[in-house]
Scaffold this active site. Structure first.
Site, PDB file in Angstrom:
ATOM      1  N   ASP A  43       0.812  -1.207   0.000  1.00 52.19           N
ATOM      2  CA  ASP A  43       0.000   0.000   0.000  1.00 52.19           C
ATOM      3  C   ASP A  43       0.846   1.257   0.000  1.00 52.19           C
ATOM      4  O   ASP A  43       2.018   1.218   0.345  1.00 52.19           O
ATOM      5  CB  ASP A  43      -0.814   0.043   1.310  1.00 52.19           C
ATOM      6  CG  ASP A  43      -2.116  -0.703   1.155  1.00 52.19           C
ATOM      7  OD1 ASP A  43      -2.422  -1.116   0.031  1.00 52.19           O
ATOM      8  OD2 ASP A  43      -2.811  -0.857   2.174  1.00 52.19           O
ATOM      9  N   LYS A  65      -3.260   3.872  -3.398  1.00 49.12           N
ATOM     10  CA  LYS A  65      -3.661   5.043  -4.170  1.00 49.12           C
ATOM     11  C   LYS A  65      -2.499   6.005  -4.237  1.00 49.12           C
ATOM     12  O   LYS A  65      -1.840   6.277  -3.265  1.00 49.12           O
ATOM     13  CB  LYS A  65      -4.840   5.745  -3.501  1.00 49.12           C
ATOM     14  CG  LYS A  65      -6.107   4.965  -3.593  1.00 49.12           C
ATOM     15  CD  LYS A  65      -7.265   5.773  -3.016  1.00 49.12           C
ATOM     16  CE  LYS A  65      -8.367   4.835  -2.599  1.00 49.12           C
ATOM     17  NZ  LYS A  65      -8.815   5.026  -1.242  1.00 49.12           N
ATOM     18  N   MET A 180      -7.518   8.924   9.618  1.00 48.30           N
ATOM     19  CA  MET A 180      -8.224   9.413   8.435  1.00 48.30           C
ATOM     20  C   MET A 180      -9.085  10.621   8.837  1.00 48.30           C
ATOM     21  O   MET A 180      -9.109  11.020   9.988  1.00 48.30           O
ATOM     22  CB  MET A 180      -9.077   8.309   7.806  1.00 48.30           C
ATOM     23  CG  MET A 180      -8.232   7.099   7.426  1.00 48.30           C
ATOM     24  SD  MET A 180      -9.144   5.792   6.600  1.00 48.30           S
ATOM     25  CE  MET A 180      -9.700   4.829   7.989  1.00 48.30           C
TER      26      MET A 180
HETATM   27  N1  SAH Z   1      -3.566   0.346   9.587  1.00 46.85           N
HETATM   28  C1  SAH Z   1      -3.071   1.674   9.690  1.00 46.85           C
HETATM   29  C2  SAH Z   1      -4.129   2.717   9.466  1.00 46.85           C
HETATM   30  C3  SAH Z   1      -4.729   2.671   8.094  1.00 46.85           C
HETATM   31  S1  SAH Z   1      -5.916   3.928   7.836  1.00 46.85           S
HETATM   32  C4  SAH Z   1      -2.384   1.848  11.052  1.00 46.85           C
HETATM   33  O1  SAH Z   1      -2.500   0.992  11.915  1.00 46.85           O
HETATM   34  O2  SAH Z   1      -1.686   2.836  11.224  1.00 46.85           O
HETATM   35  C5  SAH Z   1      -4.945   5.204   7.146  1.00 46.85           C
HETATM   36  C6  SAH Z   1      -4.801   6.349   8.117  1.00 46.85           C
HETATM   37  O3  SAH Z   1      -3.796   6.048   9.056  1.00 46.85           O
HETATM   38  C7  SAH Z   1      -4.354   7.628   7.498  1.00 46.85           C
HETATM   39  O4  SAH Z   1      -5.426   8.334   6.903  1.00 46.85           O
HETATM   40  C8  SAH Z   1      -3.802   8.362   8.691  1.00 46.85           C
HETATM   41  O5  SAH Z   1      -4.846   8.884   9.482  1.00 46.85           O
HETATM   42  C9  SAH Z   1      -3.175   7.243   9.468  1.00 46.85           C
HETATM   43  N2  SAH Z   1      -1.733   7.110   9.239  1.00 46.85           N
HETATM   44  C10 SAH Z   1      -1.068   6.015   8.857  1.00 46.85           C
HETATM   45  N3  SAH Z   1       0.258   6.231   8.816  1.00 46.85           N
HETATM   46  C11 SAH Z   1       0.432   7.510   9.199  1.00 46.85           C
HETATM   47  C12 SAH Z   1       1.574   8.338   9.391  1.00 46.85           C
HETATM   48  N4  SAH Z   1       2.808   7.894   9.174  1.00 46.85           N
HETATM   49  N5  SAH Z   1       1.387   9.603   9.809  1.00 46.85           N
HETATM   50  C13 SAH Z   1       0.152  10.082  10.041  1.00 46.85           C
HETATM   51  N6  SAH Z   1      -0.958   9.352   9.875  1.00 46.85           N
HETATM   52  C14 SAH Z   1      -0.833   8.076   9.470  1.00 46.85           C
END
Ligand code: SAH
Length: 509
Positions: A43, A65, A180
């Site tokens: 991803d 995306k 998100m």
């Molecule tokens: N499974 C992932 C989350 C997926 S949803 C987890 O556990 O982190 C995707 C959202 O995760 C993004 O829209 C954002 O809100 C957050 N996110 C993931 N990585 C990030 C990062 N390095 N910095 C800030 N937000 C992050």
């Protein structure tokens, strides 16, 4: 045929957490699985540098995306995982953070289970806790709260009404972490206020957390939306609501590191890059590994092996690079099972990294010139009383500068050159570094040899505006100038330690 029987030649699908972005925040299990995977489906949120760990023959599929690129739908991703596993592949489905935290990993696992595919879940460090931590915000604190809530601001568009219970959030208090939904911040903060969350509740937004370009803004429930739009703040970001946000003023460690916010390019071979890259990262730099060269066996491996076999018959063996040491002993220990077969040959090593590599094989370095250039070796030999009639074997790269053998022969030595390896241009780009470099630019590019300069320029990538140049020493700098580039930083000590020192100094860090 029974299912268990048909399964025996099926592969397996691993839903693997890639962590929040920092390459160090990946589990050992994730790394191990990536190293052996046949297929990797990844991803946009997974740090692409991890693809540098995969096998050269692995199939790499991007499923996320990205602006202007076609994306796979969730159904297509599920079908892909099933199809690849079914034909017997080891499939790693690499997902940002933790696969089961707001990442649709649950749906993917369900699809695999329904299709009867063997699967395994490898949890990852979720951005929900790691990103606040890198912004200096502990999600819990004894004095502030006793519970944490994770919620998503971005819901299934098919849902008719909001599943976020704003009433409950307001009553619950504690720390609330939103994933998100930064693009819906205005609506969300409005709802929170309407349902009774307090106006002066501290809020932090952290974009690209744990990565070199992490950005944080802080405010209150009342003013954070305005601040975010004034700062042009964009996804992906985590929002943290709660009093713990105020701890950041004392605990903001990550954004204070000396090279924070500087994007630095490392051009040496992937294998050698790790030391330089990890030290730069530890200082806070955002490192792009863009290998321009790679090491391959010499064109005449047989001739090299014969020279290695006769190594004991020389008075001196001279190593000019760590790669030469590696290549030499790889063959040496294929031929012999005893280090003593090196006989009475003395060992000279140019540069501390080369010397260290020799020492790692538990062999003594008899001569190690202070300066890390070939000229200095000649001087050292002169000091030892000359080399007249001594037999010297120089293990080095093909097509390297031939000053050293010439000078030693000139001093009366009988010199043989053993071509231990060759440096070839690296044109593959598994991690997408070329694209990132071209679109996002960089602040500084490092060159650790003339061949990294030549091969970087041959890639013909656009030169980002204002990108500065750091060189490991005078020879590399000369090549840079010959090719019309100016040198902004030159290491005084011509190794990785010296280069890092010079870069720190350049940035006043
Ligand atoms: N499974 C992932 C989350 C997926 S949803 C987890 O556990 O982190 C995707 C959202 O995760 C993004 O829209 C954002 O809100 C957050 N996110 C993931 N990585 C990030 C990062 N390095 N910095 C800030 N937000 C992050």
């Amino acid at each position: 045929m029974s299912r268990s029987k048909s399964r025996s030649n099926e592969g397996k699908c691993f839903l693997v957490g890639a962590g929040p972005g920092d390459l160090g925040l990946v589990t050992l299990r994730a790394k191990e699985l990536l190293e052996r995977a046949d297929v990797i489906v990844y991803d946009a949120l997974a740090n692409p540098e991890m693809l540098g760990w995969v096998r050269v023959d692995a199939e790499i599929i991007f499923a996320g995306k990205r602006a202007g690129e076609q994306t796979l739908s969730q159904d297509e991703i599920n079908a892909l995982l099933i199809e690849k596993s079914r034909i017997g592949k080891n499939v790693v489905r690499l997902k940002g953070g933790d696969p089961f935290v707001f990442g649709r990993g649950g749906e993917e696992a369900e699809a695999l289970a329904a299709a009867g595919i063997d699967f395994e879940i490898v949890p990852g460090i979720t951005s929900a806790i790691a990103v606040p931590a890198y912004a200096g915000i502990p999600v819990t604190h004894r004095d502030q709260n006793s519970h944490v809530t994770f919620f998503t601001g971005h819901e299934d568009p098919a849902k008719s009404e909001s599943a976020i219970d704003f009433d409950a959030l307001a009553k619950l208090g504690g720390t609330q972490v939103m994933l998100m939904g930064v693009d819906r911040l205005a609506a969300i903060t409005r709802e929170m206020l309407v349902h009774g969350s307090r106006k002066n509740l501290p809020v932090a937004l952290v974009r690209l957390g744990t990565q070199g370009h992490q950005k944080t803004i802080v405010g209150t429930l009342e003013n954070i939306t305005e601040r975010a739009s004034a700062a042009g703040f964009e996804a992906p970001a985590v929002a943290i609501f709660g009093d713990v946000v105020s701890l950041r003023k004392d605990l903001n460690w990550f954004e204070k590191r000396p090279l924070f916010g500087k994007r630095i390019v490392v051009t040496r071979t992937r294998k050698q890059a790790s030391g330089l890259s990890s030290q730069l990262r530890a200082l806070g730099a955002d490192v792009i590994q863009l290998p321009t060269i790679r090491i391959e066996p010499p064109s005449d491996l047989r001739e090299f092996a014969e020279l290695v076999q006769d190594a004991h018959s020389y008075d001196w063996i001279v190593f000019t690079s760590p790669n030469g040491v590696d290549a030499f002993f790889e063959i040496f220990f294929k031929l012999y099972d005893d280090a003593r077969e090196i006989g009475a040959a003395k060992i000279a090593a140019i540069g501390p990294a080369t010397a260290q590599q020799v020492k790692d094989f538990r062999l003594h370095v008899d001569l190690q010139p202070e300066e890390f250039v070939a000229e200095a070796v000649v001087k050292e030999f002169e000091k030892t009383g000359g080399v007249e009639n001594l037999r010297i074997l120089i293990a080095r790269a093909e097509k390297a500068r031939d000053l050293l053998p010439k000078r030693l022969s000139g001093m009366g030595a009988i010199v043989d050159e053993a071509f231990a390896y060759q440096t070839v241009p690296e044109t593959r780009d598994v991690t997408g570094a070329h694209r990132r470099f071209s679109t996002e630019g960089a602040d500084l590019i490092t060159f650790t040899s003339s061949s990294t300069v030549e091969n970087f320029l041959d890639l013909k990538l656009p030169w980002p505006a204002g990108m500065k140049v750091a060189s490991i020493g005078p020879i590399t700098s000369a090549t840079l100038r010959e090719r019309g580039l100016s040198v902004d930083v030159e290491a005084k000590r011509h190794d990785v330690v010296g280069l890092i020192e010079a870069i720190r100094k350049f940035y006043g860090a």
